[in-house]
Design an enzyme around this catalytic site. Structure first.
Site, PDB file in Angstrom:
ATOM      1  CB  CYS A   1       7.984   9.618 -11.137  1.00  8.88           C
ATOM      2  SG  CYS A   1       6.363  10.306 -11.487  1.00  8.88           S
TER       3      CYS A   1
ATOM      4  NE  ARG B   1      10.630   6.478  -6.281  1.00  9.64           N
ATOM      5  CZ  ARG B   1      10.858   6.870  -5.033  1.00  9.64           C
ATOM      6  NH1 ARG B   1      11.451   6.066  -4.205  1.00  9.64           N
ATOM      7  NH2 ARG B   1      10.496   8.059  -4.639  1.00  9.64           N
TER       8      ARG B   1
ATOM      9  CD1 TRP C   1       1.551   5.443  -9.841  1.00  6.67           C
ATOM     10  CD2 TRP C   1       1.119   7.550  -9.262  1.00  6.67           C
ATOM     11  NE1 TRP C   1       0.391   5.446  -9.096  1.00  6.67           N
ATOM     12  CE2 TRP C   1       0.102   6.720  -8.734  1.00  6.67           C
ATOM     13  CE3 TRP C   1       1.038   8.918  -9.028  1.00  6.67           C
ATOM     14  CZ2 TRP C   1      -0.959   7.211  -7.983  1.00  6.67           C
ATOM     15  CZ3 TRP C   1      -0.022   9.415  -8.287  1.00  6.67           C
ATOM     16  CH2 TRP C   1      -0.995   8.565  -7.769  1.00  6.67           C
TER      17      TRP C   1
ATOM     18  CG  ASN D   1       9.058  11.806  -7.896  1.00 11.78           C
ATOM     19  OD1 ASN D   1       7.830  11.796  -7.939  1.00 11.78           O
ATOM     20  ND2 ASN D   1       9.757  11.177  -6.960  1.00 11.78           N
ATOM     21  N   GLY D   2       7.104  14.654  -8.677  1.00  8.36           N
ATOM     22  CA  GLY D   2       6.477  15.652  -7.813  1.00  8.36           C
ATOM     23  C   GLY D   2       5.351  16.339  -8.563  1.00  8.36           C
TER      24      GLY D   2
ATOM     25  CD  GLU E   1      -1.936  -4.042   6.296  1.00 11.05           C
ATOM     26  OE1 GLU E   1      -2.431  -2.898   6.196  1.00 11.05           O
ATOM     27  OE2 GLU E   1      -1.043  -4.458   5.541  1.00 11.05           O
TER      28      GLU E   1
ATOM     29  CE  LYS F   1      -0.914  -5.092   2.069  1.00 12.06           C
ATOM     30  NZ  LYS F   1      -0.606  -4.160   3.079  1.00 12.06           N
TER      31      LYS F   1
ATOM     32  CD  GLU G   1      -2.006  -2.337  -0.805  1.00  7.81           C
ATOM     33  OE1 GLU G   1      -1.660  -1.236  -1.259  1.00  7.81           O
ATOM     34  OE2 GLU G   1      -1.565  -2.773   0.259  1.00  7.81           O
TER      35      GLU G   1
ATOM     36  CG  HIS H   1     -24.186   0.521  15.914  1.00  8.78           C
ATOM     37  ND1 HIS H   1     -25.269   0.784  16.722  1.00  8.78           N
ATOM     38  CD2 HIS H   1     -23.252  -0.041  16.723  1.00  8.78           C
ATOM     39  CE1 HIS H   1     -24.993   0.406  17.964  1.00  8.78           C
ATOM     40  NE2 HIS H   1     -23.767  -0.104  17.993  1.00  8.78           N
TER      41      HIS H   1
ATOM     42  CE  LYS I   1       7.087  -0.682  -0.766  1.00  2.00           C
ATOM     43  NZ  LYS I   1       6.108  -1.500  -0.030  1.00  2.00           N
TER      44      LYS I   1
HETATM   45  C1  AGP Z   1       0.643  -0.575   1.822  1.00  2.00           C
HETATM   46  O1  AGP Z   1       0.321  -1.828   1.368  1.00  2.00           O
HETATM   47  C2  AGP Z   1       0.324   0.512   0.913  1.00  2.00           C
HETATM   48  N1  AGP Z   1       0.831   0.326  -0.388  1.00  2.00           N
HETATM   49  C3  AGP Z   1       0.408   1.924   1.458  1.00  2.00           C
HETATM   50  O2  AGP Z   1      -0.746   2.092   2.211  1.00  2.00           O
HETATM   51  C4  AGP Z   1       1.632   2.355   2.294  1.00  2.00           C
HETATM   52  O3  AGP Z   1       1.661   1.669   3.510  1.00  2.00           O
HETATM   53  C5  AGP Z   1       1.568   3.882   2.520  1.00  2.00           C
HETATM   54  O4  AGP Z   1       1.594   4.531   1.282  1.00  2.00           O
HETATM   55  C6  AGP Z   1       2.668   4.401   3.420  1.00  2.00           C
HETATM   56  O5  AGP Z   1       3.933   4.153   2.901  1.00  2.00           O
HETATM   57  P1  AGP Z   1       5.227   4.349   3.789  1.00  2.00           P
HETATM   58  O6  AGP Z   1       5.194   3.314   4.853  1.00  2.00           O
HETATM   59  O7  AGP Z   1       6.376   4.188   2.838  1.00  2.00           O
HETATM   60  O8  AGP Z   1       5.155   5.727   4.366  1.00  2.00           O
END
Ligand code: AGP
Length: 605
Positions: free
Chosen positions: A2, A27, A73, A99-100, A482, A486, A489, A505, A600
């Site tokens: 958050c 966030r 969030w 937040n938490g 990766e 991408k 997500e 396999h 984020k």
């Molecule tokens: C990346 O596209 C993601 N949104 C996510 O996996 C991110 O890399 C992960 O949460 C780690 O974040 P950080 O690098 O801020 O620790």
């Protein structure tokens, strides 16, 4: 996850809070709210939806020079007006943003309800406002009330609290979720991220876990959880408000992908030594003897940071010939890892605040491990907790999906691998080859970015597929992971990544014309093996988009990127996959910068 923002000063708080919340929306973005104090009473607005919806709900005359705001969030309770923060106590005197996660919220709630307290929301956070509301009646100090209330709380928090009866101060506290203070001219700010403050001040102070601060227009005081005052030195953030603008691009994600020639150049700046073909990494705080002493490297991070760590492990094994591997920090911290004195641990985090990674670092430190950080955000929790490290200098990354930080992390690992290699057996000639290769990266990324029109058309062509397979072998495998990350997500297209060698396999059973494959096929010593895999996919009528250094008849479509040194090629092969995911998401009409269910900075477990 958050976002929190707080203001005390001579101006009206509401516009400042709304501006700050907009900057923090990445966030969390399912609901938002704010509270200001005016004439010793609280005025609040809370809405399900975006900060823009909140702004529309706040009347023009929403007076009050002290206030707190929140963008959420959801963890406990669905996104709704009532579950949005701030939460108030029964007398409507105390307002809290949090937040938490409060782990013992159910127990505290039962106890408070037993005493006649009526809860408005389903959130864990509301217990805080009621607890503080009770304590504030027993003591003459908001600080004391917060300290006492927090004593009965188990969990993580970054909080900001106002008391309508004390309209000159805000109390903020941190345990596991970031809080940063912003120092203005006769005004003070607090937030979960400098992004919210940067328009007003670049002088900031980070709170440590267990710390609390009382902020007033003319200054601040910080305390430990047992009320001992602490001394804090402000530092100047070197990013400015311009770094947080979208620069005229339609999405932050495209801006951040496009910035990569510059951001990679910044990660490299001043770090390549042409005399000895070594990397200058002063922040590691290790002399040559110590650098030579490590027999293993263990890399931890979450999500894309973990995948960049896999690229890093490969680079370190190849260039320094030290056994290296990467593991999700979220798994590492829970499995009671064996911490060895001759292992170098490297924690990766763009934000520097990811809770699982931070907790893993703390576990390592507790067991005496030597931990470096590869971090983008200067002064963040992971940067402060680690023994040394490498800052990425990639500038703030706003879009939820990581792109430029991923690439800069891989570049930082190439520098670390060069550094570890050159104090061991990496020859000067190979050192020079890598230094030259690193220097070519920014121009080569520029070249890849010119392929955007072709990649846009390919993304449109494949975006309708119900799912996609991504495959790569050895150096190509983390790139495939990766690429799949991408795509899933931001476009919500199901995407699986497998080592190319593993297809036969099991996953080969999935291959059909409906499930296209993105194959990462660099021109390295494994080229023939990769082409054989493409043949196997073709034989099952699978469509193939190949990303590599040449075209091939084995694939339906090819994206050809410039060649660098084989060890560094994974850095370049990732860039077209970022553009592919971006354009697939745009073609599907997705909210590219704020994909559903994600945030984020994951500051909860
Ligand atoms: C990346 O596209 C993601 N949104 C996510 O996996 C991110 O890399 C992960 O949460 C780690 O974040 P950080 O690098 O801020 O620790």
């Amino acid at each position: 996850m958050c976002g929190i923002v707080a203001y005390v000063g001579p101006k009206d708080a509401a516009p400042i809070l709304l501006e700050g919340l907009q900057r923090l929306e990445y966030r969390g973005y399912d609901s938002a709210g704010l509270a200001v104090v005016n004439s010793r009473s609280l005025k609040t607005r809370k809405v399900k939806g975006r900060v823009a919806d909140l702004a529309a709900a706040v009347p023009a005359k929403f007076k009050g020079g002290i206030g707190i705001g929140h963008t959420r969030w959801a963890t406990h309770g669905a996104p709704s007006d009532v579950n949005a923060h701030p939460h108030l106590d029964q007398e409507q005197r105390i307002a809290v943003v949090h937040n938490g996660i409060i782990e013992n919220a159910d127990e505290l709630r039962r106890r408070l309800e037993g005493d006649g307290v009526k809860f408005e929301s389903e959130t864990d956070s509301e217990v805080l406002s009621h607890l503080i509301g009770r304590m504030v009646k027993e003591t003459d100090s908001l600080r004391e009330a917060v300290l006492r209330a927090l004593k009965s709380v188990v969990g993580t928090y970054g909080i900001a609290v106002v008391d309508a009866q004390r309209p000159g101060e805000i109390v903020v506290a941190r345990n596991g979720s970031p809080i940063v203070l912003g120092l203005g001219e006769k005004e003070m700010f607090a937030a979960s991220d400098v992004a919210a403050l940067i328009r007003y001040t670049r002088q900031v102070v980070h709170l440590e876990d267990g710390e609390l601060a009382v902020i007033k227009a003319d200054g601040f005081n910080t305390f430990t959880s047992d009320a001992r005052e602490t001394a804090k030195e402000p530092f100047t953030v070197d990013w400015d408000a311009g770094h947080y603008d979208n620069g005229g691009y339609e999405h932050y994600l495209l801006k951040e992908i496009s910035e990569q020639p510059d951001t990679v150049a910044r990660t490299l700046r001043g770090r390549i030594d042409d005399r000895f073909h070594i990397a200058h990494l002063g922040g590691l705080n290790m002399d040559a003897r110590e650098t030579r002493s490590f027999r293993r490297v263990k890399i931890i991070g979450c999500g894309s940071a973990y995948y960049s760590g896999q690229i890093g492990a490969q680079l370190i094994e190849e260039l320094a010939r030290i056994p290296a591997d990467a593991e999700p920090a979220s798994e590492f911290r829970y499995r009671s890892p064996v911490v060895e004195p001759d292992t170098l641990y490297v924690a990766i985090s763009q934000s520097g605040e990811t809770y699982d990674t931070l907790a893993a670092v703390q576990e390592l430190k507790r067991k005496g491990g030597r931990v470096l950080g590869i971090v983008n955000t200067v002064g963040s929790a992971i940067a402060r907790e680690t023994d040394g490290g490498i800052y990425l200098h990639a500038g703030p990354e706003v879009s939820v999906a990581s792109t430029k930080a991923f690439t800069s992390t891989a570049v930082a690992f190439a520098l670390l691998a060069l550094h570890l290699g050159r104090v061991r057996d990496l020859s000067p000639a190979d050192g020079r080859r890598i230094c030259d290769g690193l220097r070519r990266l920014p121009e080569q990324i520029k070249e890849i970015l010119t392929l955007e029109d072709q990649i846009r058309e390919l993304a449109k062509k494949y975006a309708d597929a119900p799912g996609m397979m991504f495959v790569g072998r050895v150096r190509g495998y983390p790139v495939a992971r990766e690429g799949a990350q991408k795509l899933k997500e931001i476009s919500y297209v199901h995407a699986e990544a497998y080592p190319a060698s593993e297809l036969k396999h099991g996953p080969l059973a999935l291959i059909s014309p409906e499930l296209p494959t993105v194959a990462v096929v660099p021109d390295d010593e494994l080229l023939d093996k990769n082409l054989t895999t493409l043949g196997e996919i073709r034989a099952r009528h699978g469509r193939i988009l190949m990303v590599g250094h040449r075209t091939s008849e084995a694939a339906d479509d090819c994206i050809v990127v410039p060649r660098n040194e084989v060890e560094l090629d994974p850095i370049l092969l990732t860039i077209p996959l970022q553009l592919f995911a971006y354009h697939a998401a745009v073609a599907l009409g997705r909210d590219v910068d704020r994909p559903r269910n994600l945030a984020k900075s994951v500051t909860v477990e």
